[in-house]
Design an enzyme around this catalytic site. Structure first.
Site, PDB file in Angstrom:
ATOM      1  N   CYS A  89       7.018   3.570   5.756  1.00 21.47           N
ATOM      2  CA  CYS A  89       5.911   2.854   6.401  1.00 21.47           C
ATOM      3  C   CYS A  89       4.568   3.261   5.788  1.00 21.47           C
ATOM      4  CB  CYS A  89       5.883   3.170   7.894  1.00 21.47           C
ATOM      5  SG  CYS A  89       7.356   2.654   8.784  1.00 21.47           S
ATOM      6  N   GLU A 144       1.757   4.020   7.224  1.00 24.06           N
ATOM      7  CA  GLU A 144       1.105   5.145   7.886  1.00 24.06           C
ATOM      8  C   GLU A 144       1.588   6.476   7.318  1.00 24.06           C
ATOM      9  OE1 GLU A 144       2.573   2.441   9.218  1.00 24.06           O
ATOM     10  OE2 GLU A 144       2.044   2.256  11.336  1.00 24.06           O
TER      11      GLU A 144
END
Length: 157
Positions: A72, A74
């Protein structure tokens, strides 16, 4: 039996209500999303991690045909920030999704990303602001701990 409710305070802003600095952060996350490697989902996610010294580190989702080997946005950004600038606390993170260069409805970090956000907060002993940018504006959350209220951390070890 005792029953209780957990509430998460959030603030919602129009993009125009953010400061110039915060708008720059969102623009940076959008640019990062457009550089994502998402050939399977075509769902590009970008993250801009703002460090306490003002530096911005970006990340985007990286997919892989061998699911779940991808990562991901993030976590890409937070892990890079931690590896490159280990002693500089994270001040904020902006997360945005685009598809075909169009900003999508607001998305929130997955469970694994929430855990990494919390770890970053605990590591530096300071809250980390989370800005979730979507087509209808920006939601601001003052701490990763608010996204993971019944969390597991180093305090439990």
């Amino acid at each position: 039996m005792e029953k209780y409710t957990i509430e998460i305070p959030v603030q919602k802003f129009k993009l125009s209500e953010l400061s110039d600095e915060e708008q720059f952060w969102t623009d940076t996350a959008v640019i990062s999303s457009k550089q994502a490697y998402a050939p399977y989902s075509e769902f590009n996610v970008g993250a801009a991690v703002v460090l306490a010294d003002g530096r911005i580190v970006t990340g985007n989702n990286q997919e892989n045909a061998a699911y779940p080997s991808g990562m991901c946005a993030e976590r890409v950004a937070l892990y890079y920030a931690g590896a490159r600038y280990p002693d500089i606390p994270v001040k904020a993170i902006v997360v945005v999704a685009t598809k075909n260069d169009v900003i999508q409805p607001r998305i929130a970090p997955c469970g694994a990303c929430r855990q990494v956000l919390l770890e970053s907060e605990k590591r530096h002993k300071r809250p980390l602001r989370i800005l979730l940018y979507g087509e209808d504006g920006v939601v601001s959350i003052d701490s990763a701990e608010l996204l993971l209220p019944l969390s597991f951390s180093s305090d439990n070890l």
